[in-house]
Design an enzyme around this catalytic site. Structure first.
Site, PDB file in Angstrom:
ATOM      1  N   ASP A 143       0.841  -1.194   0.000  1.00 56.85           N
ATOM      2  CA  ASP A 143       0.000   0.000   0.000  1.00 56.85           C
ATOM      3  C   ASP A 143       0.875   1.242   0.000  1.00 56.85           C
ATOM      4  O   ASP A 143       1.829   1.339   0.794  1.00 56.85           O
ATOM      5  CB  ASP A 143      -0.875   0.042   1.255  1.00 56.85           C
ATOM      6  CG  ASP A 143      -2.089  -0.862   1.162  1.00 56.85           C
ATOM      7  OD1 ASP A 143      -2.249  -1.530   0.132  1.00 56.85           O
ATOM      8  OD2 ASP A 143      -2.877  -0.894   2.125  1.00 56.85           O
ATOM      9  N   LYS A 145      -8.235   0.692  -4.977  1.00 55.53           N
ATOM     10  CA  LYS A 145      -9.420   0.134  -4.334  1.00 55.53           C
ATOM     11  C   LYS A 145     -10.695   0.861  -4.754  1.00 55.53           C
ATOM     12  O   LYS A 145     -10.709   2.087  -4.848  1.00 55.53           O
ATOM     13  CB  LYS A 145      -9.284   0.221  -2.804  1.00 55.53           C
ATOM     14  CG  LYS A 145      -8.151  -0.607  -2.225  1.00 55.53           C
ATOM     15  CD  LYS A 145      -8.116  -0.472  -0.706  1.00 55.53           C
ATOM     16  CE  LYS A 145      -6.920  -1.209  -0.102  1.00 55.53           C
ATOM     17  NZ  LYS A 145      -7.033  -2.674  -0.248  1.00 55.53           N
ATOM     18  N   GLY A 153      -5.435  -3.014   9.062  1.00 54.36           N
ATOM     19  CA  GLY A 153      -5.077  -1.871   9.890  1.00 54.36           C
ATOM     20  C   GLY A 153      -4.851  -2.176  11.349  1.00 54.36           C
ATOM     21  O   GLY A 153      -4.730  -1.264  12.168  1.00 54.36           O
ATOM     22  N   ARG A 179      -6.139 -20.688   6.666  1.00 53.20           N
ATOM     23  CA  ARG A 179      -6.330 -22.070   7.111  1.00 53.20           C
ATOM     24  C   ARG A 179      -7.739 -22.571   6.769  1.00 53.20           C
ATOM     25  O   ARG A 179      -7.913 -23.726   6.358  1.00 53.20           O
ATOM     26  CB  ARG A 179      -6.079 -22.185   8.618  1.00 53.20           C
ATOM     27  CG  ARG A 179      -4.607 -22.140   9.012  1.00 53.20           C
ATOM     28  CD  ARG A 179      -4.431 -22.542  10.465  1.00 53.20           C
ATOM     29  NE  ARG A 179      -3.062 -22.488  10.930  1.00 53.20           N
ATOM     30  CZ  ARG A 179      -2.158 -23.443  10.737  1.00 53.20           C
ATOM     31  NH1 ARG A 179      -2.475 -24.527  10.044  1.00 53.20           N
ATOM     32  NH2 ARG A 179      -0.936 -23.315  11.223  1.00 53.20           N
ATOM     33  N   GLY A 212      -3.209  -7.486   8.365  1.00 54.77           N
ATOM     34  CA  GLY A 212      -2.514  -7.702   9.628  1.00 54.77           C
ATOM     35  C   GLY A 212      -1.056  -8.080   9.510  1.00 54.77           C
ATOM     36  O   GLY A 212      -0.393  -8.336  10.523  1.00 54.77           O
ATOM     37  N   GLY A 271      -0.246  -3.608   4.092  1.00 51.34           N
ATOM     38  CA  GLY A 271      -0.922  -2.318   4.098  1.00 51.34           C
ATOM     39  C   GLY A 271      -0.224  -1.304   4.961  1.00 51.34           C
ATOM     40  O   GLY A 271       0.652  -0.562   4.524  1.00 51.34           O
ATOM     41  N   SER A 272      -0.588  -1.293   6.251  1.00 51.28           N
ATOM     42  CA  SER A 272      -0.071  -0.273   7.156  1.00 51.28           C
ATOM     43  C   SER A 272       1.339  -0.584   7.646  1.00 51.28           C
ATOM     44  O   SER A 272       2.061   0.320   8.073  1.00 51.28           O
ATOM     45  CB  SER A 272      -1.021  -0.145   8.358  1.00 51.28           C
ATOM     46  OG  SER A 272      -2.355  -0.007   7.935  1.00 51.28           O
TER      47      SER A 272
END
Length: 295
Positions: free
Chosen positions: A25, A82, A154, A166, A215, A236-237
């Site tokens: 990102d 997005k 996030g 999983r 995550g 992402g973050s």
């Protein structure tokens, strides 16, 4: 004007080219260049990373077209962007801008709580999130060329992404070992298109790549998701919320590529500074859980 539509084979082939890589990102051209130099296979252009979207609240929408164009012009690797779930016009605008992929994303505030986009009606390939095989098969049935775990964006907490990869893997294995007579009942139970389950049974895996997302906050997180069978990683973050983004980005790429070389992962993880502050997903109220968006 008649639109030219990309075939599923072409779209899925484009997504296969990203396999084994990291998609980062970015919120400006400088970050996009850092991602490219670090070895990212693509970047996701957006105005705020998921942790900032979560903190700001309100309605999260498609990025400004000027920002998307700026990022497209700044790098040579593919650029994703997005669109809100079900927002036909945001997706058409992004397609007109020339993005390489559109992410119909639960990170943004959904525009439609009943219908996802008919992704087969676009030339550009789509990536979509999933928590289980039912969601995965429905998105593929709509024309998605790439999947990713939803995780919990996030948060910097990998637990939901692990749960989702999983779950999908277990359900795929179950379908592969079913008789064809059992597939229709399983399609009913999952709310999944029968034809997609048949493809899974015949091929022994999902017909599209499935990346990890939601995550990933450390090189070890990225390697873990690859170890569990992900085809690649979205970050992402985690990168640009870290203390040393350039070094951190390179470390994530190395850990994803060499996910079973633990000495290398240990080496690239040294002196990165503190990772982004995480959130315990169990502390989130139901309306704060982005993974619940879509169906």
């Amino acid at each position: 004007m008649e639109r030219k539509l990309g075939t599923d084979r072409v779209k899925r082939g484009m997504a296969q080219m990203q396999k084994g890589g990291v998609i980062m990102d970015v919120v400006n051209s400088e970050q996009a260049k850092i991602a490219e130099q670090a070895g990212a296979v693509a970047v996701m252009a957006l105005e705020r990373v998921p942790s900032d979207i979560r903190a700001a609240g309100g309605v999260a929408r498609m990025a400004n077209p000027s920002l998307v164009e700026e990022i497209i012009q700044s790098v040579s690797i593919p650029v994703m962007a997005k669109a809100r779930i079900g927002h036909i016009v945001e997706a058409r605008v992004l397609e007109s801008l020339g993005v390489d992929y559109i992410d119909e994303s639960e990170v943004l505030t959904p525009a439609d709580e009943v219908f996802h986009l008919n992704k087969s009606d676009y030339t550009v390939p789509f990536v979509c999130g999933c928590r289980d095989l039912g969601e995965a098969a429905r998105r593929i049935g709509e024309g998605a060329a790439m999947l990713r775990t939803k995780g919990e964006p996030g948060t910097g907490n990998i637990v939901e992404a692990v749960r989702h990869i999983r779950e999908v893997q277990a359900q795929v294995n179950k379908v592969v070992h079913m008789s064809k007579d059992e597939l229709m009942t399983e399609a009913k139970n999952l709310g999944a298109p029968y034809e997609i389950l048949l493809q899974i049974k015949e091929n022994g895996r999902l017909p599209v790549v499935n990346f990890a997302a939601g995550g990933v906050a450390t090189p070890a997180d990225a390697a873990l998701m690859m170890e569990l069978g992900a085809d690649g990683v979205f970050v992402g973050s985690g990168i640009f919320k870290s203390h040393h983004p350039e070094k951190f980005a390179r470390a994530i790429v190395q850990a994803t590529t060499y996910f079973d070389d633990y000495e290398r992962i240990a080496e690239v993880s040294k002196d990165l500074g503190e990772a982004m502050t995480g959130i315990d997903v169990h502390s989130l109220a139901a309306d704060q859980r982005m993974q619940e968006r879509g169906w």
